[in-house]
Motif scaffolding. Structure first.
Motif, PDB file in Angstrom:
ATOM      1  N   ASP A  62       1.435  -0.961   0.040  1.00  0.00           N
ATOM      2  CA  ASP A  62      -0.606  -0.032   0.177  1.00  0.00           C
ATOM      3  C   ASP A  62       1.104   1.311   0.009  1.00  0.00           C
ATOM      4  N   ARG A  63       2.096   1.221   0.773  1.00  0.00           N
ATOM      5  CA  ARG A  63       2.883   2.519   1.079  1.00  0.00           C
ATOM      6  C   ARG A  63       4.025   2.638  -0.442  1.00  0.00           C
ATOM      7  N   LEU A  64       3.889   1.187  -1.305  1.00  0.00           N
ATOM      8  CA  LEU A  64       4.288   1.448  -2.504  1.00  0.00           C
ATOM      9  C   LEU A  64       3.590   2.028  -3.374  1.00  0.00           C
ATOM     10  N   LEU A  65       2.442   1.543  -3.155  1.00  0.00           N
ATOM     11  CA  LEU A  65       1.107   2.013  -4.498  1.00  0.00           C
ATOM     12  C   LEU A  65       0.680   3.290  -4.428  1.00  0.00           C
ATOM     13  N   ASP A  66       1.241   4.068  -2.804  1.00  0.00           N
ATOM     14  CA  ASP A  66       0.577   5.685  -2.435  1.00  0.00           C
ATOM     15  C   ASP A  66       1.766   6.582  -2.766  1.00  0.00           C
ATOM     16  N   PRO A  67       1.159   6.940  -4.372  1.00  0.00           N
ATOM     17  CA  PRO A  67       2.375   8.258  -4.688  1.00  0.00           C
ATOM     18  C   PRO A  67       2.952   9.155  -4.000  1.00  0.00           C
ATOM     19  N   GLN A  68       2.126   9.961  -2.896  1.00  0.00           N
ATOM     20  CA  GLN A  68       2.251  10.666  -1.763  1.00  0.00           C
ATOM     21  C   GLN A  68       3.236  10.117  -1.211  1.00  0.00           C
ATOM     22  N   ASN A  69       3.695   8.924  -0.685  1.00  0.00           N
ATOM     23  CA  ASN A  69       4.476   8.393   0.215  1.00  0.00           C
ATOM     24  C   ASN A  69       5.715   8.084  -0.867  1.00  0.00           C
ATOM     25  N   THR A  70       6.924   8.815  -0.501  1.00  0.00           N
ATOM     26  CA  THR A  70       7.964   9.549  -1.191  1.00  0.00           C
ATOM     27  C   THR A  70       8.965   8.244  -0.271  1.00  0.00           C
ATOM     28  N   SER A  71       8.693   8.088   1.281  1.00  0.00           N
ATOM     29  CA  SER A  71       9.783   6.939   1.566  1.00  0.00           C
ATOM     30  C   SER A  71       9.893   5.330   1.388  1.00  0.00           C
ATOM     31  N   ILE A  72      10.854   5.427   0.048  1.00  0.00           N
ATOM     32  CA  ILE A  72      10.620   4.004  -0.350  1.00  0.00           C
ATOM     33  C   ILE A  72      12.394   4.167  -0.053  1.00  0.00           C
ATOM     34  N   THR A  73      12.628   2.342  -0.228  1.00  0.00           N
ATOM     35  CA  THR A  73      14.146   2.577  -0.160  1.00  0.00           C
ATOM     36  C   THR A  73      14.979   1.974  -1.333  1.00  0.00           C
ATOM     37  N   LEU A  74      15.949   1.975  -1.537  1.00  0.00           N
ATOM     38  CA  LEU A  74      16.825   1.387  -2.888  1.00  0.00           C
ATOM     39  C   LEU A  74      16.279   0.491  -3.282  1.00  0.00           C
ATOM     40  N   ASN A  75      16.584  -0.977  -1.965  1.00  0.00           N
ATOM     41  CA  ASN A  75      16.491  -2.302  -1.929  1.00  0.00           C
ATOM     42  C   ASN A  75      14.863  -2.432  -3.086  1.00  0.00           C
TER      43      ASN A  75
END
Length: 85
Positions: A62-75
């Motif tokens: 769900d966090r990945l699919l949320d375009p507003q949530n930019t906290s994504i790791t390189l992994n």
């Protein structure tokens, strides 16, 4: 009245305001979320299956699919890239 930004490009404007990198990160995240959703629809894959393939939780998807949530790791980006081919 003299206009400061006439003739300048948009990236210069964002850089002057100190938000260029933030905007780039948001654009990248939007693209990742869009491509993941597209792949899910094309392959008829559920969020639960994506979570299993990415070794994460459904909340993580769900966090990945949320375009507003930019906290994504390189992994995570690498995992999604591998998943999407």
């Amino acid at each position: 009245m003299k206009r400061k930004h006439i003739g300048s490009n948009f990236e210069d404007f964002l850089a002057e305001d100190g938000i260029l990198e933030e905007c780039r990160a948001a654009a990248i995240k939007f693209k990742i979320a869009h491509e993941l959703e597209k792949a899910m629809l094309e392959q008829n894959i559920t969020k639960a299956e994506i979570a299993k393939r990415l070794n994460t939780s459904r909340t993580g998807v769900d966090r990945l699919l949320d375009p507003q949530n930019t906290s994504i790791t390189l992994n995570t980006i690498a995992k999604v890239a591998h998943l999407l081919g």
